[in-house]
Motif scaffolding. Structure first.
Motif, PDB file in Angstrom:
ATOM      1  N   LEU A  13       0.832  -1.198   0.000  1.00  0.00           N
ATOM      2  CA  LEU A  13       0.000   0.000   0.000  1.00  0.00           C
ATOM      3  C   LEU A  13       0.871   1.253   0.000  1.00  0.00           C
ATOM      4  CD1 LEU A  13      -2.787   1.394   0.208  1.00  0.00           C
ATOM      5  CD2 LEU A  13      -2.566   1.223   2.693  1.00  0.00           C
ATOM      6  N   ALA A  14       1.918   1.261   0.826  1.00  0.00           N
ATOM      7  CA  ALA A  14       2.840   2.402   0.857  1.00  0.00           C
ATOM      8  C   ALA A  14       3.492   2.604  -0.502  1.00  0.00           C
ATOM      9  CB  ALA A  14       3.903   2.181   1.931  1.00  0.00           C
ATOM     10  N   ASP A  15       3.887   1.510  -1.119  1.00  0.00           N
ATOM     11  CA  ASP A  15       4.461   1.533  -2.464  1.00  0.00           C
ATOM     12  C   ASP A  15       3.473   2.186  -3.437  1.00  0.00           C
ATOM     13  OD1 ASP A  15       5.889   0.974  -4.786  1.00  0.00           O
ATOM     14  OD2 ASP A  15       5.786  -1.200  -4.579  1.00  0.00           O
ATOM     15  N   ALA A  16       2.237   1.731  -3.398  1.00  0.00           N
ATOM     16  CA  ALA A  16       1.205   2.253  -4.309  1.00  0.00           C
ATOM     17  C   ALA A  16       0.915   3.726  -4.056  1.00  0.00           C
ATOM     18  CB  ALA A  16      -0.075   1.430  -4.166  1.00  0.00           C
ATOM     19  N   LEU A  17       1.010   4.153  -2.811  1.00  0.00           N
ATOM     20  CA  LEU A  17       0.796   5.569  -2.492  1.00  0.00           C
ATOM     21  C   LEU A  17       1.936   6.432  -3.024  1.00  0.00           C
ATOM     22  CD1 LEU A  17      -0.499   5.218   1.195  1.00  0.00           C
ATOM     23  CD2 LEU A  17      -1.844   6.015  -0.764  1.00  0.00           C
ATOM     24  N   GLY A  18       3.139   5.842  -3.117  1.00  0.00           N
ATOM     25  CA  GLY A  18       4.301   6.596  -3.580  1.00  0.00           C
ATOM     26  C   GLY A  18       4.523   6.588  -5.074  1.00  0.00           C
ATOM     27  N   VAL A  19       3.992   5.563  -5.771  1.00  0.00           N
ATOM     28  CA  VAL A  19       4.243   5.412  -7.207  1.00  0.00           C
ATOM     29  C   VAL A  19       3.847   6.637  -8.041  1.00  0.00           C
ATOM     30  CG1 VAL A  19       3.375   4.181  -9.266  1.00  0.00           C
ATOM     31  CG2 VAL A  19       4.335   2.898  -7.349  1.00  0.00           C
ATOM     32  N   PRO A  20       2.677   7.234  -7.822  1.00  0.00           N
ATOM     33  CA  PRO A  20       2.268   8.332  -8.714  1.00  0.00           C
ATOM     34  C   PRO A  20       3.156   9.580  -8.659  1.00  0.00           C
ATOM     35  CG  PRO A  20       0.369   7.425  -7.548  1.00  0.00           C
ATOM     36  CD  PRO A  20       1.594   6.863  -6.891  1.00  0.00           C
ATOM     37  N   VAL A  21       3.974   9.702  -7.593  1.00  0.00           N
ATOM     38  CA  VAL A  21       4.786  10.922  -7.457  1.00  0.00           C
ATOM     39  C   VAL A  21       6.287  10.613  -7.433  1.00  0.00           C
ATOM     40  CG1 VAL A  21       3.014  12.331  -6.350  1.00  0.00           C
ATOM     41  CG2 VAL A  21       4.444  10.832  -4.938  1.00  0.00           C
ATOM     42  N   GLU A  22       6.667   9.410  -7.843  1.00  0.00           N
ATOM     43  CA  GLU A  22       8.085   9.058  -7.851  1.00  0.00           C
ATOM     44  C   GLU A  22       8.885  10.034  -8.708  1.00  0.00           C
ATOM     45  OE1 GLU A  22      11.044   5.216  -8.510  1.00  0.00           O
ATOM     46  OE2 GLU A  22       9.084   5.235  -9.499  1.00  0.00           O
ATOM     47  N   PHE A  23      10.055  10.378  -8.235  1.00  0.00           N
ATOM     48  CA  PHE A  23      11.026  11.272  -8.893  1.00  0.00           C
ATOM     49  C   PHE A  23      10.690  12.758  -8.759  1.00  0.00           C
ATOM     50  CE2 PHE A  23      11.202   7.450 -11.871  1.00  0.00           C
ATOM     51  CZ  PHE A  23      12.213   6.833 -11.151  1.00  0.00           C
ATOM     52  N   LYS A  24       9.548  13.096  -8.187  1.00  0.00           N
ATOM     53  CA  LYS A  24       9.266  14.526  -8.000  1.00  0.00           C
ATOM     54  C   LYS A  24      10.163  15.073  -6.888  1.00  0.00           C
ATOM     55  CE  LYS A  24       4.540  14.766  -9.754  1.00  0.00           C
ATOM     56  NZ  LYS A  24       4.941  15.602 -10.905  1.00  0.00           N
ATOM     57  N   PRO A  25      10.718  16.269  -7.080  1.00  0.00           N
ATOM     58  CA  PRO A  25      11.643  16.824  -6.083  1.00  0.00           C
ATOM     59  C   PRO A  25      10.913  17.232  -4.809  1.00  0.00           C
ATOM     60  CG  PRO A  25      11.168  18.450  -7.778  1.00  0.00           C
ATOM     61  CD  PRO A  25      10.528  17.164  -8.235  1.00  0.00           C
TER      62      PRO A  25
END
Length: 318
Positions: A13-25
């Motif tokens: 779930l944590a992974d899925a919450l982070g996926v949409p904003v990966e690489f944003k500063p």
């Protein structure tokens, strides 16, 4: 079983919450902090989609259900990359450079039936291979190694880490994380688990004559209190030390599953991996009672994850 389920659901779930904003500063999150489940974004994936972090974790867990076999773990990693084992939607959309290269090496080893070579991958000397790709997937190994002497734990951890990240620094990072998780699994508070782990690792460094050069990389997390640092002192990129430090910092400065996971995501950069490393332990420590039910229901392949949790629990919690 509940702890294992909370671990697997918590990390994915944590992974899925982070996926949409990966690489944003990090600066992005000052104006647009993540506080809910998003969709699409960086990888254009639907809501509830987890990444390679969870995929490789589940590949490891699936193998461990049948006992410990480096060959079988390696085969599962190859099947993930080539045959989409444990992918959320039947394709690999996120894979690190080192992990990709390492799995190609694993494939050559398996094809040549040179299985003994799997045990020698840990003699990697290039310190520039220390991405966070083994740390992100290592948590299920806890249940195989818990209770063993720390040297035996480390030997196993290093072998499993080395399937993709062979340098000793990555293996030590995984050891620190799993010792911390072991004490949480034993019922200690996060703070007590942290301080107990620190004592163990200091003794381990001496007993195993770990070089001062390597020890220095763990100075902030082992010889000091990582939780007292300022946010500006914490980095959240793909380097294994930075992910380890960021994860401990998030866990030790928050009081719930969602608070710790969103703190990890809002550090920016490698959002899904930092969140995954936090989320597995946070799930074990707090459970998921503060998570809206519709978020868990939106988790891709939720029923498969629950089935894996049940099978894993039958092996390790009976």
């Amino acid at each position: 079983m509940k702890t294992v389920t909370n671990m697997f659901l918590g990390l994915s779930l944590a992974d899925a919450l982070g996926v949409p904003v990966e690489f944003k500063p990090r600066e992005h999150f000052s104006d647009f902090p993540v506080t809910t489940m998003l969709e699409y974004g960086t990888h254009n994936q639907p809501k509830g989609t987890w990444s390679d972090d969870s995929s490789l974790t589940f590949c490891l867990a699936q193998s461990l259900i049948h006992g410990y076999s480096l060959q079988d773990i390696a085969l599962n990693f190859i099947k993930w990359k080539r045959a989409q084992l444990w992918t959320p939607h039947g394709s690999v959309f996120d894979i690190g450079i080192q992990t990709r290269s390492s799995i190609e090496t694993l494939q050559r080893i398996i094809e040549n039936e040179d299985f003994e070579a799997l045990s020698f991958l840990k003699y990697e000397v290039d310190e520039y291979t220390n991405g966070n790709g083994s740390l992100m997937r290592i948590l299920p190994l806890l249940y195989y190694i818990k209770g063993k002497p720390i040297k035996a734990q480390f030997d196993i951890i290093w072998e499993v880490s080395a399937l993709t990240h062979g340098h000793i620094r990555s293996a030590i990072a995984c050891l620190i994380y799993l010792k911390f998780a072991e004490y949480i699994n034993n019922g200690l508070t996060l703070k007590n688990a942290y301080h107990t782990m620190q004592k163990d690792i200091k003794q381990f460094f001496i007993a195993e004559a770990i070089s001062n050069y390597e020890i220095e990389h763990f100075n902030r997390i082992i010889n000091n209190d990582i939780s007292i640092l300022e946010k500006s002192d914490i980095k959240s990129d793909g380097y294994v030390i930075n992910t380890l430090e960021a994860s401990f910092w998030c866990l030790l400065t928050t009081n719930s599953y969602l608070e710790s996971v969103f703190k990890a995501i809002n550090l920016g950069d490698d959002t899904d991996t930092t969140a995954t490393v936090v989320g597995g332990v946070a799930g074990m420590a707090y459970g998921l009672d503060d998570v809206p039910k519709n978020w868990i229901d939106a988790l891709v392949r939720k029923n498969d994850i629950l089935k894996l949790s049940e099978q894993f629990s039958k092996t390790y919690l009976q």
